[in-house]
Design an enzyme around this catalytic site. Structure first.
Site, PDB file in Angstrom:
ATOM      1  N   SER A 104      46.814 -56.753  76.227  1.00 50.70           N
ATOM      2  CA  SER A 104      47.966 -56.013  76.605  1.00 50.70           C
ATOM      3  C   SER A 104      48.531 -56.706  77.802  1.00 50.70           C
ATOM      4  O   SER A 104      48.628 -56.138  78.852  1.00 50.70           O
ATOM      5  CB  SER A 104      47.570 -54.661  77.065  1.00 50.70           C
ATOM      6  N   SER A 162      48.576 -49.316  84.758  1.00 48.87           N
ATOM      7  CA  SER A 162      49.687 -49.900  83.997  1.00 48.87           C
ATOM      8  C   SER A 162      49.127 -50.836  82.944  1.00 48.87           C
ATOM      9  O   SER A 162      48.001 -51.305  83.056  1.00 48.87           O
ATOM     10  CB  SER A 162      50.598 -50.705  84.931  1.00 48.87           C
ATOM     11  N   ASP A 163      49.902 -51.124  81.913  1.00 43.65           N
ATOM     12  CA  ASP A 163      49.541 -52.233  81.054  1.00 43.65           C
ATOM     13  C   ASP A 163      49.802 -53.503  81.862  1.00 43.65           C
ATOM     14  O   ASP A 163      50.456 -53.456  82.906  1.00 43.65           O
ATOM     15  CB  ASP A 163      50.356 -52.218  79.760  1.00 43.65           C
ATOM     16  N   CYS A 164      49.237 -54.640  81.395  1.00 46.03           N
ATOM     17  CA  CYS A 164      49.188 -55.760  82.329  1.00 46.03           C
ATOM     18  C   CYS A 164      50.564 -56.331  82.641  1.00 46.03           C
ATOM     19  O   CYS A 164      51.229 -56.892  81.792  1.00 46.03           O
ATOM     20  CB  CYS A 164      48.169 -56.774  81.866  1.00 46.03           C
ATOM     21  N   SER A 182      53.075 -54.402  83.448  1.00 48.12           N
ATOM     22  CA  SER A 182      54.179 -53.615  82.889  1.00 48.12           C
ATOM     23  C   SER A 182      55.126 -53.092  83.966  1.00 48.12           C
ATOM     24  O   SER A 182      56.274 -52.770  83.664  1.00 48.12           O
ATOM     25  CB  SER A 182      53.674 -52.486  81.999  1.00 48.12           C
TER      26      SER A 182
END
Ligand code: NAG
Ligand code: NAG
Length: 797
Positions: A15, A316-318, A320
């Site tokens: 991700s 957070s997603d990486c 994001s």
């Protein structure tokens, strides 16, 4: 602007997003943190020297910290957390809310990498985990979509326990973290999705049970608040598009109705928090209704933390946060982006953004230091629950786990068992399977996936303990002759077909192992169609035509494949779906083919025909059909058109019959007040669940399952409900699933609880759950039963 294919093909992407101006190629070969700027790169290199050390604080040998309050295990965690926060400077705090948290040597705190992954075994996708030395590999279980096909909750939990044993062992050895960003519980909404393989499938109830079971297994049943490892349910919410028709997840705005959010997309996340008690939730890259999920206080602060009561952190997603600033241009300045994320309820940034911009956000008064303290408190609380501030890990629970607990015979046996339970027998004309190894002495083994290793573990995997390929598995039973037929799954040419046909012409039986791999479906890679890639279909048909013996087709894939051609080919007797069956996949496939294992898996997603795609843009998030536009709707719950194989399909070598032993026929719903009755029933003849007195509304059904066959077998009873027809109704909805081993010729009784408020309710267009009055139908296996649901008049007295 930037391009995955050309610049970053060698890295796994959890991700994660890589952007050229953040690329860390210059960082002394450390690919630890993608996305970090040059300044932080230096700090990172320093942390790097401590590699292999176990990250923990409050070492009793450290005279500096021994007496500090946050180190005292007999003090309540929230008090310890506040004590520690009181000792940190603002600059330190800012560098603790990113995945590569800095060390604070003056307080005896080491750097910590938050990002590890354990989707179906300890993985090296995140920089927090490394294989090598005493830990060359870890048990690699089947990909989640395969394990989901077992419909076995105790298996899901057991896998979680084993994975967290191995994770703890690797942490003790200084090679892994304790915070794992798994599982992925997004709904497998569209059959083309490249990450569908990572999920438990298309049904919210199955996904919810999977989420809760796997998380409980990972996090342990530790006393009180203690965590074995911290799991994370991702990606919240309405994600599940990676890259389709020029639209990628970094730019996708998912338009989702309140109805679909409540009864589909949010269901697994809610169960993950409420039932699984997960220690973390990850927000996604995409926007939902015009807002990036990681900047939406309604989703994070109000829903996850407020309504569901998350005891943990939101990550957070990486990168994001960087994505909604740079790619989505959601705010004017980076400080605003950092402030929006923190105000929305984000606690940890996977990526550099908060480390770079939080200081300016505070200086400009967009957020206060106290906002940051709240995020930090959520993070430190999880670390304390993990025991990371309790001193030497070897003196703590799980401190005894070490290298001998990784890839142990028992763990590898469970990986095999999981593969056996997950394989689905899709077709078995004339009971061709199981094959007798004494009758079929020589078996031709053909196809691009017939002798593969890493293909079997799918994505978000680690380094497996070892592999048994399908060819090797089959060779344990019979003499084999092997031809790949195609060079790879793309199968661009037919040069090898002749040799494959030759094998089939001579062998007593032919097993074709075909399908997909990560070159066809993966993160950042959605499929364009549902057919077998390249010339694989032609290979299968030609080999089948040439074969003198029975032909068995084995499909290895995460997503569904339209194999109508094979279903209709009289020369193809049996079809098996193995998903991505993990390190022991080849053994399990052979065990099913030769009948050592009686298959019991069922499809966790609909297998649509290729023609389904014509009316279904991947970007359309609607679950329900739209007759005006010809949009057919999604999943077995709403789509009524033709299928190749339906959700829940799966055969056995036994035949199971059902009889209903106990079955109530009426239920009256008591209401909380007379006013509720009039309001609720006026418009819709459907009582709001919040107006019903749900306590007394559990009905119990008893179903007898008989194994009419001659082999012991596992049977999964699927129970569906079908509401009275009406404008919001689904075709049907899974209520629950129950599996049981039934010896040949005998009977087992299954008790099925149906809760009126949970299982017979539907969600209206405002996202409100209601119980429709009238005749509901229950499907228990092949038995149908009608229940009349009415309101109770007693409140009138
Ligand atoms: C019922 O409707 C009335 C009038 O619209 C409203 O004031 C009241 O709050 C409603 N009661 C409930 C329980 O929803
Ligand atoms: C479910 O999985 C567990 C763990 O492998 C196993 O012991 C059990 O027998 C399975 N249940 C059924 C009904 O097969």
């Amino acid at each position: 602007m930037w391009n995955w294919e050309s610049s970053h093909t060698t890295l796994h992407h959890s991700s994660l997003i890589l952007k050229p101006h953040f690329h860390m190629g210059s960082c002394k070969g450390k690919k630890v943190l993608l996305g970090i700027g040059v300044v932080i790169c230096v700090a990172l290199a320093l942390i790097g020297e401590g590699e292999g050390r176990v990250p923990f604080a409050c070492d009793p040998k450290n005279g500096l910290t021994r007496g500090l309050k946050f180190c005292r295990t007999n003090v309540a965690i929230h008090v310890r957390v506040q004590d520690l926060i009181g000792r940190l400077t603002l600059a330190e705090k800012i560098r603790l809310v990113v995945n590569n948290a800095i060390d604070v040597p003056r307080l005896g705190i080491q750097g910590y990498e938050w990002w590890s992954e354990a989707l179906h075994g300890v993985s090296n996708v995140g920089p927090g985990t490394k294989f090598g030395g005493a830990f060359p590999g870890a048990t690699s279980f089947p990909q989640v979509i395969t394990t989901a096909a077992s419909f076995n909750q105790s298996l899901w939990k057991q896998i979680g326990r084993v994975v967290s044993d191995e994770a703890r062992a690797m942490y003790n050895g200084g090679q892994a973290g304790l915070t794992y960003w798994s599982p992925n519980v997004n709904i497998f909404r569209d059959p083309r999705w490249g990450r569908g393989q990572e999920t438990p499938g298309e049904d919210p109830v199955v996904a919810a049970k999977y989420a809760a079971s796997y998380v409980q297994g990972l996090q342990g049943d530790g006393a009180g608040n203690r965590l074995k490892v911290a799991a994370c349910c991702k990606h919240y919410t309405a994600y599940d598009l990676d890259n389709w028709n020029g639209i990628d997840r970094f730019h996708f705005n998912a338009r989702v109705s309140k109805q679909d959010l409540e009864d589909t997309y949010d269901v697994p996340f809610k169960a993950c928090v409420l039932e699984g008690k997960v220690a973390s939730v990850m927000c996604s890259y995409n926007q939902v209704n015009g807002k990036p999920t990681c900047a939406d206080p309604n989703l994070l602060r109000n829903t996850i933390r407020g309504q569901w009561g998350l005891n943990g952190y939101i990550v957070s997603d990486c990168d994001s946060v960087g994505v909604f600033y740079d790619n989505q241009h959601y705010t004017r300045t980076p400080e605003e982006a950092a402030a929006e994320a923190i105000k929305a309820g984000l606690d940890l940034d996977c990526g550099p953004f908060l480390a770079l911009h939080t200081d300016a956000a505070i200086k400009r008064g967009l957020i206060s230091e106290n906002d940051l303290n709240l995020a930090l408190a959520n993070l430190l609380t999880v670390q304390m629950r993990l025991g990371m501030f309790d001193g030497e890990p070897s003196a703590q629970p799980y401190g005894n786990l070490g290298p001998r607990d990784v890839c142990s015979p028992a763990h590898q046996q469970l990986a095999l068992e999981a593969a056996r339970q997950g394989i689905v027998l899709l077709q078995n004309k004339g009971n061709t399977l199981p094959l007798s190894p004494t009758r079929y002495r020589t078996v031709g083994v053909i196809g691009p996936n017939s002798d593969v290793t890493v293909t079997m573990i799918g994505n978000y995997a680690g380094v497996a303990c070892g592999y048994t390929t399908p060819l090797q598995g089959i060779a344990r039973y019979v003499k084999t002759v092997h031809q790949a037929g195609c060079r790879d799954v793309a199968c661009g040419g037919n040069q090898l077909f002749g040799a494959a046909e030759m094998v089939a012409r001579k062998a007593d039986a032919t097993v074709l192992v075909v399908g997909l791999d990560q070159s066809i479906e993966a993160e950042t890679r959605d499929r364009l169609g549902l057919l077998l890639p390249g010339l694989q279909q032609e290979l299968v048909s030609r080999v089948a035509r040439a074969a003198i013996g029975p032909v068995i087709l084995v499909i290895m894939s995460g997503g569904p494949v339209d194999v109508s051609f094979a279903k209709n080919d009289p020369k193809i007797s049996a079809i098996l779906w193995a998903g991505y069956p993990g390190q022991a996949g080849g053994t399990a496939i052979a065990d099913v083919i030769f009948g050592t294992t009686n298959p019991g898996g069922k499809l966790p997603m609909t297998w649509y025909p290729q023609s389904y795609l014509a009316k279904v843009p991947m970007t359309n998030m609607d679950m329900r059909p739209n007759p005006a536009s010809g949009y057919p709707g999604r999943t077995y719950r709403f789509y009524k058109g033709p299928v190749v194989f339906p959700f829940g399909h799966g055969l056995s070598y036994s035949r199971f019959t059902h009889t209903l032993a106990v079955a109530p026929e009426h239920v009256s719903v008591p209401l909380v007040s007379l006013q509720a009755l009039t309001n609720s029933t006026l418009s819709s003849k459907a009582v709001r669940v919040s107006h019903a007195n749900c306590d007394a509304l559990l009905m119990e059904f008893h179903v007898d399952v008989k194994n009419e066959g001659s082999m012991d077998g596992t049977h999964t009873l699927l129970v569906f409900s079908k509401p009275p027809s009406g404008k919001w109704s689904a075709v049907k909805q899974l209520v629950s699933f129950h599996n049981t081993r039934v010896p040949a010729g005998s009977k087992q009784r299954i008790k099925v609880g149906v809760h009126v408020c949970d299982h017979l309710s539907i969600v209206d267009e405002f996202g409100i759950r209601r119980i429709p009055m009238g005749q509901h139908e229950l499907h228990l296996g092949d038995v149908k039963h009608s229940i009349s649901v009415q309101t109770l008049d007693q409140i009138k007295h």
